[in-house]
Enzyme design. Sequence first.
Site, PDB file in Angstrom:
ATOM      1  N   LYS A 245       2.962  11.402   9.744  1.00  0.00           N
ATOM      2  CA  LYS A 245       1.571  11.809   9.481  1.00  0.00           C
ATOM      3  C   LYS A 245       0.903  12.231  10.795  1.00  0.00           C
ATOM      4  CE  LYS A 245      -0.454  11.816   6.130  1.00  0.00           C
ATOM      5  NZ  LYS A 245      -0.583  12.827   5.051  1.00  0.00           N
TER       6      LYS A 245
ATOM      7  N   TYR B 177       6.752   6.552   8.544  1.00  0.00           N
ATOM      8  CA  TYR B 177       5.688   7.205   7.762  1.00  0.00           C
ATOM      9  C   TYR B 177       4.545   7.647   8.673  1.00  0.00           C
ATOM     10  CZ  TYR B 177       1.295   7.461   5.165  1.00  0.00           C
ATOM     11  OH  TYR B 177       0.072   7.852   4.700  1.00  0.00           O
TER      12      TYR B 177
ATOM     13  N   THR C 276      -4.269   9.658   7.583  1.00  0.00           N
ATOM     14  CA  THR C 276      -4.420   8.210   7.442  1.00  0.00           C
ATOM     15  C   THR C 276      -4.854   7.564   8.754  1.00  0.00           C
ATOM     16  OG1 THR C 276      -3.100   6.195   7.119  1.00  0.00           O
ATOM     17  CG2 THR C 276      -1.912   8.122   7.862  1.00  0.00           C
ATOM     18  N   ASP C 277      -5.489   6.408   8.645  1.00  0.00           N
ATOM     19  CA  ASP C 277      -5.852   5.651   9.861  1.00  0.00           C
ATOM     20  C   ASP C 277      -4.620   5.113  10.587  1.00  0.00           C
ATOM     21  OD1 ASP C 277      -5.154   3.706   7.997  1.00  0.00           O
ATOM     22  OD2 ASP C 277      -7.031   2.565   8.162  1.00  0.00           O
ATOM     23  N   GLU C 278      -3.462   5.124   9.887  1.00  0.00           N
ATOM     24  CA  GLU C 278      -2.258   4.546  10.499  1.00  0.00           C
ATOM     25  C   GLU C 278      -1.770   5.335  11.703  1.00  0.00           C
ATOM     26  OE1 GLU C 278       0.860   3.337   7.949  1.00  0.00           O
ATOM     27  OE2 GLU C 278      -0.492   2.806   6.328  1.00  0.00           O
TER      28      GLU C 278
ATOM     29  N   ILE D 106      -1.771  -3.644  -3.993  1.00  0.00           N
ATOM     30  CA  ILE D 106      -2.649  -4.153  -5.062  1.00  0.00           C
ATOM     31  C   ILE D 106      -2.025  -3.939  -6.451  1.00  0.00           C
ATOM     32  CG2 ILE D 106      -4.908  -3.788  -6.188  1.00  0.00           C
ATOM     33  CD1 ILE D 106      -6.177  -3.723  -3.400  1.00  0.00           C
TER      34      ILE D 106
ATOM     35  N   ASP E 207       2.436  20.380  -7.158  1.00  0.00           N
ATOM     36  CA  ASP E 207       3.064  19.064  -6.986  1.00  0.00           C
ATOM     37  C   ASP E 207       4.537  19.154  -7.371  1.00  0.00           C
ATOM     38  OD1 ASP E 207       1.686  15.905  -6.994  1.00  0.00           O
ATOM     39  OD2 ASP E 207       3.808  16.178  -7.446  1.00  0.00           O
TER      40      ASP E 207
HETATM   41  P1  NAD Z   1       1.320   9.306  -3.564  1.00  0.00           P
HETATM   42  O1  NAD Z   1       2.676   8.923  -3.055  1.00  0.00           O
HETATM   43  O2  NAD Z   1       0.731   8.521  -4.682  1.00  0.00           O
HETATM   44  O3  NAD Z   1       1.353  10.840  -4.057  1.00  0.00           O
HETATM   45  C1  NAD Z   1       1.977  11.848  -3.340  1.00  0.00           C
HETATM   46  C2  NAD Z   1       2.078  13.084  -4.240  1.00  0.00           C
HETATM   47  O4  NAD Z   1       2.672  14.154  -3.484  1.00  0.00           O
HETATM   48  C3  NAD Z   1       2.965  12.888  -5.486  1.00  0.00           C
HETATM   49  O5  NAD Z   1       2.344  13.422  -6.623  1.00  0.00           O
HETATM   50  C4  NAD Z   1       4.233  13.655  -5.142  1.00  0.00           C
HETATM   51  O6  NAD Z   1       4.914  14.145  -6.290  1.00  0.00           O
HETATM   52  C5  NAD Z   1       3.694  14.762  -4.262  1.00  0.00           C
HETATM   53  N1  NAD Z   1       4.717  15.314  -3.347  1.00  0.00           N
HETATM   54  C6  NAD Z   1       5.548  14.615  -2.525  1.00  0.00           C
HETATM   55  N2  NAD Z   1       6.348  15.469  -1.859  1.00  0.00           N
HETATM   56  C7  NAD Z   1       5.997  16.729  -2.253  1.00  0.00           C
HETATM   57  C8  NAD Z   1       6.449  18.029  -1.897  1.00  0.00           C
HETATM   58  N3  NAD Z   1       7.444  18.203  -1.005  1.00  0.00           N
HETATM   59  N4  NAD Z   1       5.856  19.100  -2.476  1.00  0.00           N
HETATM   60  C9  NAD Z   1       4.840  18.937  -3.377  1.00  0.00           C
HETATM   61  N5  NAD Z   1       4.406  17.721  -3.763  1.00  0.00           N
HETATM   62  C10 NAD Z   1       4.969  16.640  -3.201  1.00  0.00           C
HETATM   63  O7  NAD Z   1       0.398   9.336  -2.294  1.00  0.00           O
HETATM   64  P2  NAD Z   1      -1.131   8.875  -2.126  1.00  0.00           P
HETATM   65  O8  NAD Z   1      -1.182   7.432  -1.870  1.00  0.00           O
HETATM   66  O9  NAD Z   1      -1.918   9.466  -3.221  1.00  0.00           O
HETATM   67  O10 NAD Z   1      -1.489   9.625  -0.757  1.00  0.00           O
HETATM   68  C11 NAD Z   1      -1.974  10.966  -0.764  1.00  0.00           C
HETATM   69  C12 NAD Z   1      -2.297  11.389   0.653  1.00  0.00           C
HETATM   70  O11 NAD Z   1      -3.289  10.529   1.193  1.00  0.00           O
HETATM   71  C13 NAD Z   1      -1.113  11.318   1.614  1.00  0.00           C
HETATM   72  O12 NAD Z   1      -1.187  12.424   2.473  1.00  0.00           O
HETATM   73  C14 NAD Z   1      -1.333  10.028   2.371  1.00  0.00           C
HETATM   74  O13 NAD Z   1      -0.753  10.083   3.652  1.00  0.00           O
HETATM   75  C15 NAD Z   1      -2.842   9.988   2.439  1.00  0.00           C
HETATM   76  N6  NAD Z   1      -3.467   8.660   2.571  1.00  0.00           N
HETATM   77  C16 NAD Z   1      -3.137   7.660   1.691  1.00  0.00           C
HETATM   78  C17 NAD Z   1      -3.794   6.427   1.774  1.00  0.00           C
HETATM   79  C18 NAD Z   1      -3.509   5.315   0.779  1.00  0.00           C
HETATM   80  O14 NAD Z   1      -4.108   4.249   0.881  1.00  0.00           O
HETATM   81  N7  NAD Z   1      -2.636   5.498  -0.207  1.00  0.00           N
HETATM   82  C19 NAD Z   1      -4.741   6.220   2.770  1.00  0.00           C
HETATM   83  C20 NAD Z   1      -5.042   7.264   3.665  1.00  0.00           C
HETATM   84  C21 NAD Z   1      -4.396   8.477   3.550  1.00  0.00           C
HETATM   85  O1  TDX Z   2       4.372  -6.566  -1.910  1.00  0.00           O
HETATM   86  C1  TDX Z   2       3.707  -6.381  -0.897  1.00  0.00           C
HETATM   87  N1  TDX Z   2       3.265  -7.458  -0.186  1.00  0.00           N
HETATM   88  C2  TDX Z   2       2.512  -7.345   0.949  1.00  0.00           C
HETATM   89  O2  TDX Z   2       2.133  -8.356   1.555  1.00  0.00           O
HETATM   90  C3  TDX Z   2       3.359  -5.050  -0.424  1.00  0.00           C
HETATM   91  C4  TDX Z   2       3.834  -3.832  -1.177  1.00  0.00           C
HETATM   92  C5  TDX Z   2       2.590  -4.937   0.718  1.00  0.00           C
HETATM   93  N2  TDX Z   2       2.184  -6.044   1.391  1.00  0.00           N
HETATM   94  C6  TDX Z   2       1.299  -5.881   2.575  1.00  0.00           C
HETATM   95  C7  TDX Z   2       1.735  -4.866   3.601  1.00  0.00           C
HETATM   96  C8  TDX Z   2       0.395  -4.360   4.139  1.00  0.00           C
HETATM   97  O3  TDX Z   2      -0.092  -5.244   5.125  1.00  0.00           O
HETATM   98  O4  TDX Z   2       0.068  -5.383   2.044  1.00  0.00           O
HETATM   99  C9  TDX Z   2      -0.542  -4.429   2.936  1.00  0.00           C
HETATM  100  C10 TDX Z   2      -0.732  -3.107   2.225  1.00  0.00           C
HETATM  101  O5  TDX Z   2       0.564  -2.564   1.990  1.00  0.00           O
HETATM  102  P1  TDX Z   2       0.786  -1.097   1.323  1.00  0.00           P
HETATM  103  O6  TDX Z   2       0.147  -1.067  -0.018  1.00  0.00           O
HETATM  104  O7  TDX Z   2       2.246  -0.806   1.422  1.00  0.00           O
HETATM  105  O8  TDX Z   2      -0.093  -0.165   2.248  1.00  0.00           O
HETATM  106  P2  TDX Z   2      -0.051   0.178   3.836  1.00  0.00           P
HETATM  107  O9  TDX Z   2       1.302  -0.012   4.398  1.00  0.00           O
HETATM  108  O10 TDX Z   2      -1.211  -0.524   4.467  1.00  0.00           O
HETATM  109  O11 TDX Z   2      -0.338   1.769   3.777  1.00  0.00           O
HETATM  110  C11 TDX Z   2      -1.298   2.312   2.854  1.00  0.00           C
HETATM  111  O12 TDX Z   2      -2.511   2.637   3.500  1.00  0.00           O
HETATM  112  C12 TDX Z   2      -2.478   3.703   4.438  1.00  0.00           C
HETATM  113  C13 TDX Z   2      -0.749   3.562   2.157  1.00  0.00           C
HETATM  114  O13 TDX Z   2       0.471   3.233   1.490  1.00  0.00           O
HETATM  115  C14 TDX Z   2      -0.536   4.681   3.143  1.00  0.00           C
HETATM  116  O14 TDX Z   2      -0.119   5.863   2.461  1.00  0.00           O
HETATM  117  C15 TDX Z   2      -1.848   4.959   3.861  1.00  0.00           C
HETATM  118  O15 TDX Z   2      -1.652   5.908   4.856  1.00  0.00           O
END
Ligand code: NAD
Ligand code: TDX
Length: 339
Positions: A159, A155, A128-130, A196, A40
């Site tokens: 992906k 983003y 991601t589903d996005e 959240i 990381d």
């Molecule tokens: P996050 O932003 O919380 O964590 C990302 C981590 O990657 C961090 O620890 C960061 O330091 C590390 N990182 C970033 N750039 C780096 C680099 N160049 N080299 C090494 N480490 C690096 O992200 P998350 O929400 O935990 O998401 C993790 C994975 O899951 C991502 O690939 C994201 O696309 C995918 N994903 C996230 C969600 C969601 O709801 N958050 C949903 C579906 C998929």
């Molecule tokens: O303050 C806020 N108010 C608000 O209404 C924020 C931060 C978000 N939102 C809305 C935007 C989205 O509709 O809430 C929803 C969720 O937002 P995020 O937490 O930014 O998530 P989203 O954009 O849906 O993407 C997340 O899920 C898919 C993760 O960040 C991604 O990494 C993953 O791929």
Amino acid sequence: MTETCAPKNILVTGGCGFIGSNFVHYVVNNHPETHVTVLDALTYAGNPANIAGLPADRVEFVHGDICDADLLDRLVPGHDAIVHYAAESHNDNSIANPEPFLRTNVEGTYRLLEAARKYDVRYHHISTDEVYGDLALDDPNRFTEQTPYHPSSPYSSTKAASDLLVRAWHRTYGVRATISNCSNNYGPYQHVEKFIPRQITNILTGIRPKLYGDGLNVRDWIHTDDHSSAVWTILTKGRIGETYLIGADGERNNITVLRDILEVMGQPADAFDWVKDRPGHDRRYAIDSTKLRTELGWAPEHTDFRKGLERTIAWYTEHRDWWEPTKATTEARYQQQGQ
Ligand code: NAD
Ligand code: TDX
């Protein structure tokens, strides 16, 4: 289906982020035969505290960048599998400045695939589903493995690009790869920039929660522990070259989630601000995870969203020292954006 040989040594990229660190905890707690190396870069989103206290003989931390090919040459040999979580993960940040997303999400994936190819290491790609774009609120369909790619944001387009690289490296070079595309995760260790945790920590610091647009955008929520068990299932039982969608039938619109948070935290239902919408804001995500459930026998355990949310609120309430150092800068950035 029974588990094929559990890997002895796995390299988890992004293991100090939200979902990656939860996966590391999951492996330590459930698979004693597996050793984890975490790679990381500790960007603003990575926090070594997320994996602090885990047994040193089970988890090794390496501070480094996935784009560093020399480091990968030293690190990748000796591992049975790479599980690639590291990414720039926040849509709003990608709109403000896409460049780090191109570098980490596209170039970083390329570097890891090259290392997996060179050292013949099994590779699992977290996506991601996005990548599928969005659905209308009244669309009867959900995303499946056959849905065409149609990403909306910087983003999600990076992906999507990384997923396509994985498919090409599998087909052209025979890299033993699988891909999973998961819906929105929630749970402990999620950065306060995300929906959240932002609203929970706003309330805990006396700031009103902020809702984008009309609040009717739908996300398909899954507890991060269910994401972890799904990834382990795919890593150990998935068919090479296949993509699996991960979801827990958790569709909810944003205003419903916010009202739940307000209620659990003892706030009036209207104690929030409407703010500027996200440019290009995806309307709805929804996952059909039938393939993963029927082919590999996976099922989510945390299907009571309200209970999971209550536990998540309790975690943020009890871990102020974890999130407080990042709260002020995160809110200052949102304020600048009018959000
Ligand atoms: P996050 O932003 O919380 O964590 C990302 C981590 O990657 C961090 O620890 C960061 O330091 C590390 N990182 C970033 N750039 C780096 C680099 N160049 N080299 C090494 N480490 C690096 O992200 P998350 O929400 O935990 O998401 C993790 C994975 O899951 C991502 O690939 C994201 O696309 C995918 N994903 C996230 C969600 C969601 O709801 N958050 C949903 C579906 C998929
Ligand atoms: O303050 C806020 N108010 C608000 O209404 C924020 C931060 C978000 N939102 C809305 C935007 C989205 O509709 O809430 C929803 C969720 O937002 P995020 O937490 O930014 O998530 P989203 O954009 O849906 O993407 C997340 O899920 C898919 C993760 O960040 C991604 O990494 C993953 O791929």
